[in-house]
Design an enzyme around this catalytic site. Structure first.
Site, mmCIF file in Angstrom:
data_model
loop_
_atom_site.group_PDB
_atom_site.id
_atom_site.type_symbol
_atom_site.label_atom_id
_atom_site.label_comp_id
_atom_site.label_asym_id
_atom_site.label_seq_id
_atom_site.Cartn_x
_atom_site.Cartn_y
_atom_site.Cartn_z
ATOM 1 N N ILE A 63 30.877 52.071 37.419
ATOM 2 C CA ILE A 63 30.047 53.295 38.260
ATOM 3 C C ILE A 63 30.648 54.028 39.104
ATOM 4 O O ILE A 63 31.791 53.500 39.871
ATOM 5 C CB ILE A 63 28.874 52.273 38.912
ATOM 6 C CG1 ILE A 63 28.315 51.192 38.040
ATOM 7 C CG2 ILE A 63 27.878 53.164 39.715
ATOM 8 C CD1 ILE A 63 27.503 51.399 37.037
ATOM 9 N N VAL A 100 28.232 39.692 55.604
ATOM 10 C CA VAL A 100 27.384 38.685 54.569
ATOM 11 C C VAL A 100 28.393 37.366 54.339
ATOM 12 O O VAL A 100 27.710 36.567 53.616
ATOM 13 C CB VAL A 100 27.208 39.357 53.404
ATOM 14 C CG1 VAL A 100 26.196 40.533 53.605
ATOM 15 C CG2 VAL A 100 28.415 39.890 52.707
ATOM 16 N N GLY A 142 24.043 48.411 51.747
ATOM 17 C CA GLY A 142 23.374 49.084 51.739
ATOM 18 C C GLY A 142 23.700 50.821 52.358
ATOM 19 O O GLY A 142 23.086 51.873 52.134
ATOM 20 N N TYR A 189 37.835 38.250 41.535
ATOM 21 C CA TYR A 189 36.658 38.981 41.541
ATOM 22 C C TYR A 189 35.877 38.610 40.417
ATOM 23 O O TYR A 189 34.519 38.351 40.556
ATOM 24 C CB TYR A 189 37.021 40.292 41.528
ATOM 25 C CG TYR A 189 35.798 41.449 41.409
ATOM 26 C CD1 TYR A 189 35.334 41.789 42.659
ATOM 27 C CD2 TYR A 189 35.495 42.032 40.339
ATOM 28 C CE1 TYR A 189 34.228 42.888 42.684
ATOM 29 C CE2 TYR A 189 34.619 42.950 40.343
ATOM 30 C CZ TYR A 189 33.928 43.235 41.467
ATOM 31 O OH TYR A 189 32.727 44.127 41.247
ATOM 32 N N ALA A 190 36.324 38.409 39.238
ATOM 33 C CA ALA A 190 35.828 38.255 38.149
ATOM 34 C C ALA A 190 35.037 36.951 38.091
ATOM 35 O O ALA A 190 33.825 36.462 37.791
ATOM 36 C CB ALA A 190 36.492 38.283 36.730
ATOM 37 N N ALA A 191 35.884 35.773 38.701
ATOM 38 C CA ALA A 191 35.505 34.568 38.856
ATOM 39 C C ALA A 191 34.292 34.168 39.694
ATOM 40 O O ALA A 191 33.161 33.815 39.500
ATOM 41 C CB ALA A 191 36.547 33.467 39.453
ATOM 42 N N ALA A 192 34.058 35.002 40.825
ATOM 43 C CA ALA A 192 33.181 35.188 42.046
ATOM 44 C C ALA A 192 31.760 36.002 41.189
ATOM 45 O O ALA A 192 30.818 35.452 41.544
ATOM 46 C CB ALA A 192 33.597 36.151 43.049
ATOM 47 N N LYS A 193 31.922 36.941 40.430
ATOM 48 C CA LYS A 193 30.953 37.687 39.816
ATOM 49 C C LYS A 193 30.202 36.761 38.893
ATOM 50 O O LYS A 193 29.078 36.843 38.413
ATOM 51 C CB LYS A 193 31.324 39.080 39.408
ATOM 52 C CG LYS A 193 31.629 39.954 40.299
ATOM 53 C CD LYS A 193 30.707 40.369 41.179
ATOM 54 C CE LYS A 193 30.593 41.700 42.181
ATOM 55 N NZ LYS A 193 29.704 41.713 43.004
ATOM 56 N N SER A 207 29.055 41.855 37.921
ATOM 57 C CA SER A 207 29.706 42.878 37.312
ATOM 58 C C SER A 207 29.983 42.593 35.733
ATOM 59 O O SER A 207 30.078 41.237 35.618
ATOM 60 C CB SER A 207 31.336 42.847 38.136
ATOM 61 O OG SER A 207 32.235 43.607 37.207
HETATM 62 N N1 LIG Z 1 31.399 50.594 41.434
HETATM 63 C C1 LIG Z 1 31.280 49.734 40.234
HETATM 64 O O1 LIG Z 1 31.623 50.232 39.150
HETATM 65 C C2 LIG Z 1 30.831 48.381 40.164
HETATM 66 C C3 LIG Z 1 30.877 47.770 39.084
HETATM 67 C C4 LIG Z 1 30.486 46.432 38.838
HETATM 68 C C5 LIG Z 1 30.048 45.862 39.826
HETATM 69 N N2 LIG Z 1 29.790 46.541 41.176
HETATM 70 C C6 LIG Z 1 29.487 45.735 42.231
HETATM 71 O O2 LIG Z 1 28.268 46.667 42.854
HETATM 72 C C7 LIG Z 1 28.490 46.267 44.360
HETATM 73 C C8 LIG Z 1 28.291 47.659 44.999
HETATM 74 O O3 LIG Z 1 29.598 48.205 44.865
HETATM 75 P P1 LIG Z 1 30.000 49.717 45.114
HETATM 76 O O4 LIG Z 1 30.555 50.239 43.903
HETATM 77 O O5 LIG Z 1 28.841 50.344 45.619
HETATM 78 O O6 LIG Z 1 31.109 49.720 46.304
HETATM 79 P P2 LIG Z 1 30.983 50.123 47.831
HETATM 80 O O7 LIG Z 1 30.699 51.724 47.733
HETATM 81 O O8 LIG Z 1 32.382 49.751 48.160
HETATM 82 O O9 LIG Z 1 30.106 49.276 48.674
HETATM 83 C C9 LIG Z 1 30.106 47.859 48.901
HETATM 84 C C10 LIG Z 1 29.635 47.746 50.076
HETATM 85 O O10 LIG Z 1 29.688 46.339 50.427
HETATM 86 C C11 LIG Z 1 29.793 46.433 52.091
HETATM 87 N N3 LIG Z 1 30.758 45.067 52.240
HETATM 88 C C12 LIG Z 1 31.562 44.719 51.967
HETATM 89 N N4 LIG Z 1 32.011 43.485 52.403
HETATM 90 C C13 LIG Z 1 31.091 43.098 53.283
HETATM 91 C C14 LIG Z 1 30.928 42.035 54.266
HETATM 92 N N5 LIG Z 1 31.680 41.229 54.410
HETATM 93 N N6 LIG Z 1 29.684 42.142 55.047
HETATM 94 C C15 LIG Z 1 28.753 43.035 54.898
HETATM 95 N N7 LIG Z 1 29.098 44.142 54.123
HETATM 96 C C16 LIG Z 1 30.093 44.228 53.192
HETATM 97 C C17 LIG Z 1 30.772 47.505 52.184
HETATM 98 O O11 LIG Z 1 30.585 47.835 53.730
HETATM 99 P P3 LIG Z 1 31.902 48.679 54.278
HETATM 100 O O12 LIG Z 1 31.925 49.949 53.480
HETATM 101 O O13 LIG Z 1 31.421 48.827 55.903
HETATM 102 O O14 LIG Z 1 33.105 47.883 54.076
HETATM 103 C C18 LIG Z 1 30.316 48.312 51.216
HETATM 104 O O15 LIG Z 1 28.899 49.098 51.773
HETATM 105 C C19 LIG Z 1 29.480 45.366 44.726
HETATM 106 O O16 LIG Z 1 28.998 43.996 44.849
HETATM 107 C C20 LIG Z 1 30.485 45.516 43.480
HETATM 108 O O17 LIG Z 1 31.077 44.411 43.215
HETATM 109 C C21 LIG Z 1 30.475 47.729 41.459
#
Ligand SMILES: NC(=O)c1ccc[n+]([C@@H]2O[C@H](COP(=O)([O-])OP(=O)(O)OC[C@H]3O[C@@H](n4cnc5c(N)ncnc54)[C@H](OP(=O)(O)O)[C@@H]3O)[C@@H](O)[C@H]2O)c1
Length: 250
Positions: A194, A73, A16, A161-165, A148
């Protein structure tokens, strides 16, 4: 029309502090919810909380109290501390995640484990821990997993990553049945590309945009629209909502 459909609700959003997670948190706050920004970096959480607390466009019918919760998490201990500190969670958004940067053959076992833990184990633990609290409270609830498009349109360099999603989608479908008797709805959002920190350094961005029928990456606020819909619509259960500008069609 109810201007504060989420008034009185507490929403936990993992990841968040920034990107999609913060956009979802902001939208929920605008709609009246009290939001818990959950993540692993205290400084980022505090900065995000300050921004969230500036959202006071109207006076909601019930007071809002936003907060942060620092957790990893990937760990049961992190989730246990969250439900201990927040005894009334109505909405959980599993949005924390990490992306993959190498081909499978170049990934070490630790990196594989970390990708699975941060993208899938995290969501499983979140659903289990918060789902248990929601069930015990007989209050119902809403869980949203941020998956994703790579879950079913994976590309080279994204295998783990894809497998996890993809696992998150299986989790969503199974729990939409297991949790329904407790009126807990479980849904997923499937974003394409995004604009966030996660995609800012993509080498082939221009080529990717050409492949997207709408010709651009999505905005985090557009994913937040989907999360707000899923949080509020009482008939949405196992709703797997694509937001990819049409990329899933090509
Ligand atoms: N952006 C895209 O194009 C896209 C597309 C498809 C899906 N998604 C999914 O959307 C979600 C958000 O992505 P985003 O683009 O907003 O990426 P982001 O800005 O990198 O945000 C990811 C967030 O997850 C936190 N995080 C990662 N590992 C963690 C852990 N072990 N414990 C607690 N917090 C953790 C990070 O914290 P820190 O900053 O402190 O590391 C960061 O706040 C993700 O699940 C991503 O896979 C994104």
């Amino acid at each position: 029309m109810n201007r504060f459909p989420l008034a009185g609700k507490t929403a936990v959003v993992t990841g968040g502090a920034g990107g999609i997670g913060f956009a979802i948190a902001s939208r929920f706050a605008h709609e009246g919810a009290s939001v818990v920004l959950a993540g692993r970096t205290q400084s980022k959480l505090h900065a995000a909380l300050s921004q969230l607390q500036e959202i006071k466009p109207w006076t909601p019918p019930q007071p809002q109290a936003h907060s942060t919760h620092c957790l990893d998490v990937r760990t049961p201990r992190g989730w246990a501390s969250l439900v201990e500190a927040h005894k009334k969670i109505d909405i959980l958004v599993n949005c924390a995640g990490e992306t993959q940067h190498s081909l499978l053959l170049r990934l070490g076992e630790e990196e594989v484990d970390n990708l699975l833990a941060s993208n899938l184990r995290s969501a499983i633990l979140g659903c289990k821990t918060v789902g248990k609290q929601m069930t015990a409270r007989h209050s119902g609830g809403s869980i949203i997993n941020v998956s994703s498009l790579l879950a079913y349109r994976a590309a080279a360099g994204t295998a783990v990553y894809a497998a996890a999603k993809a696992g998150q989608l299986g989790l969503t479908t199974a729990l939409s049945q297991e949790f329904a008797r407790s009126s807990i709805r479980v849904n997923a959002i499937v974003p394409g590309y995004i604009e966030t920190d996660m995609t800012q350094d993509l080498a082939n961005k221009t080529d990717l945009m050409k492949r997207i029928p709408l010709g651009r990456f999505g905005k985090a606020s557009e994913v937040a629209d989907a999360a707000a819909f899923l949080a509020k619509n009482d008939y949405a259960n196992n709703c797997i909502l694509n937001l990819d500008g049409g990329l899933s069609a090509v």
